[in-house]
Design a protein around this motif. Structure first.
Motif, PDB file in Angstrom:
ATOM      1  N   PHE A  20       0.831  -1.198   0.000  1.00  0.00           N
ATOM      2  CA  PHE A  20       0.000   0.000   0.000  1.00  0.00           C
ATOM      3  C   PHE A  20       0.867   1.250   0.000  1.00  0.00           C
ATOM      4  CE2 PHE A  20      -2.315  -3.387   1.971  1.00  0.00           C
ATOM      5  CZ  PHE A  20      -3.629  -3.229   1.552  1.00  0.00           C
ATOM      6  N   ASP A  21       0.471   2.234  -0.799  1.00  0.00           N
ATOM      7  CA  ASP A  21       0.968   3.590  -0.651  1.00  0.00           C
ATOM      8  C   ASP A  21       0.179   4.172   0.528  1.00  0.00           C
ATOM      9  OD1 ASP A  21       2.162   6.128  -1.237  1.00  0.00           O
ATOM     10  OD2 ASP A  21       0.377   6.685  -2.362  1.00  0.00           O
ATOM     11  N   VAL A  22       0.556   5.350   1.001  1.00  0.00           N
ATOM     12  CA  VAL A  22      -0.149   5.944   2.146  1.00  0.00           C
ATOM     13  C   VAL A  22      -1.011   7.128   1.723  1.00  0.00           C
ATOM     14  CG1 VAL A  22       0.084   7.029   4.418  1.00  0.00           C
ATOM     15  CG2 VAL A  22       1.579   5.135   3.777  1.00  0.00           C
ATOM     16  N   ILE A  63       3.997  -1.489   3.399  1.00  0.00           N
ATOM     17  CA  ILE A  63       3.728  -0.105   3.027  1.00  0.00           C
ATOM     18  C   ILE A  63       5.001   0.470   2.424  1.00  0.00           C
ATOM     19  CG2 ILE A  63       3.331   2.231   3.934  1.00  0.00           C
ATOM     20  CD1 ILE A  63       1.521   0.984   6.072  1.00  0.00           C
ATOM     21  N   SER A  65       6.019   4.308   1.150  1.00  0.00           N
ATOM     22  CA  SER A  65       5.557   5.693   1.070  1.00  0.00           C
ATOM     23  C   SER A  65       6.702   6.623   0.694  1.00  0.00           C
ATOM     24  CB  SER A  65       4.963   6.125   2.420  1.00  0.00           C
ATOM     25  OG  SER A  65       4.523   7.470   2.351  1.00  0.00           O
ATOM     26  N   ALA A  76       1.028   1.532  11.123  1.00  0.00           N
ATOM     27  CA  ALA A  76       1.535   0.224  10.705  1.00  0.00           C
ATOM     28  C   ALA A  76       1.693  -0.698  11.905  1.00  0.00           C
ATOM     29  CB  ALA A  76       2.861   0.380   9.961  1.00  0.00           C
ATOM     30  N   LEU A  84       7.609  -1.793   6.552  1.00  0.00           N
ATOM     31  CA  LEU A  84       7.300  -0.386   6.331  1.00  0.00           C
ATOM     32  C   LEU A  84       8.535   0.306   5.771  1.00  0.00           C
ATOM     33  CD1 LEU A  84       5.617   2.227   6.700  1.00  0.00           C
ATOM     34  CD2 LEU A  84       6.443   2.280   9.072  1.00  0.00           C
TER      35      LEU A  84
END
Length: 177
Positions: A20-22, A63, A65, A76, A84
């Motif tokens: 996932f992007d944030v 994640i 980002s 997270a 992360l």
């Protein structure tokens, strides 16, 4: 994603890692700053529970980002996300690092993004999905587009698509009946 097509389901069936992007994906994309410079973000609890269900189904979550934020680190940790990577504009290098650590092939990776820095990863992984509120060029090059916007259920929709394709969604939901 209303009625995902067979090709999308086939791609989702192979996923072992969901990234996932944030900003604009797990949030609505707005950046909130207090007068003292303190930043805050708004995360959707439905998205968070979808991520927990996806992890419980056996799919690893990460994640990546472009920005760094202690709030993302906290979120997270709250969700149990172990992977992360923040402050990385070159998301392809971050993807390569995750692949080395987790030993996954590109076709086993899904990515949910919204903006141009996400596109190189989205175009290389097995399942690249754009949120409904994503940049139009990004939506044009995604394998699929969520019905929900970033920060408003798109991550949950993404998680449920993968779980549906892998046959784990009904059992995850049944646990609450």
């Amino acid at each position: 994603m209303s009625g995902p097509d067979q090709q999308l389901l086939e791609r989702a069936r192979a996923i072992r890692l969901a990234i996932f992007d944030v900003d604009g994906v797990l949030t609505d994309g707005r950046l909130y700053f207090m007068p003292d410079g303190t930043e805050f973000k708004s995360f959707n609890t439905l998205d968070g529970h979808g991520i927990k269900m996806l992890m419980a189904s056996g799919v690893e979550v990460a994640i990546i980002s472009g920005r760094s934020s202690p709030l993302v680190e906290k979120r997270a940790a709250n969700l149990g996300i172990r992977h992360l990577i923040q402050g990385r504009e070159d998301k392809l290098n971050a993807l390569a690092e995750l692949r080395n650590v987790l030993d996954v092939e590109l076709e086993q990776i899904a990515f949910l993004g919204d903006d141009l820095p996400d596109l190189p990863v989205m175009r290389r992984v097995g399942l690249g999905i754009a949120v409904a509120s994503a940049d139009s060029f990004v939506r044009e090059h995604a394998h699929g587009i969520t019905e929900a916007s970033g920060g408003a259920g798109a991550a949950r929709e993404f998680c449920e698509l993968i779980m549906y394709a892998q046959g784990t969604l009904d059992d995850a939901r049944a646990a609450y009946l």
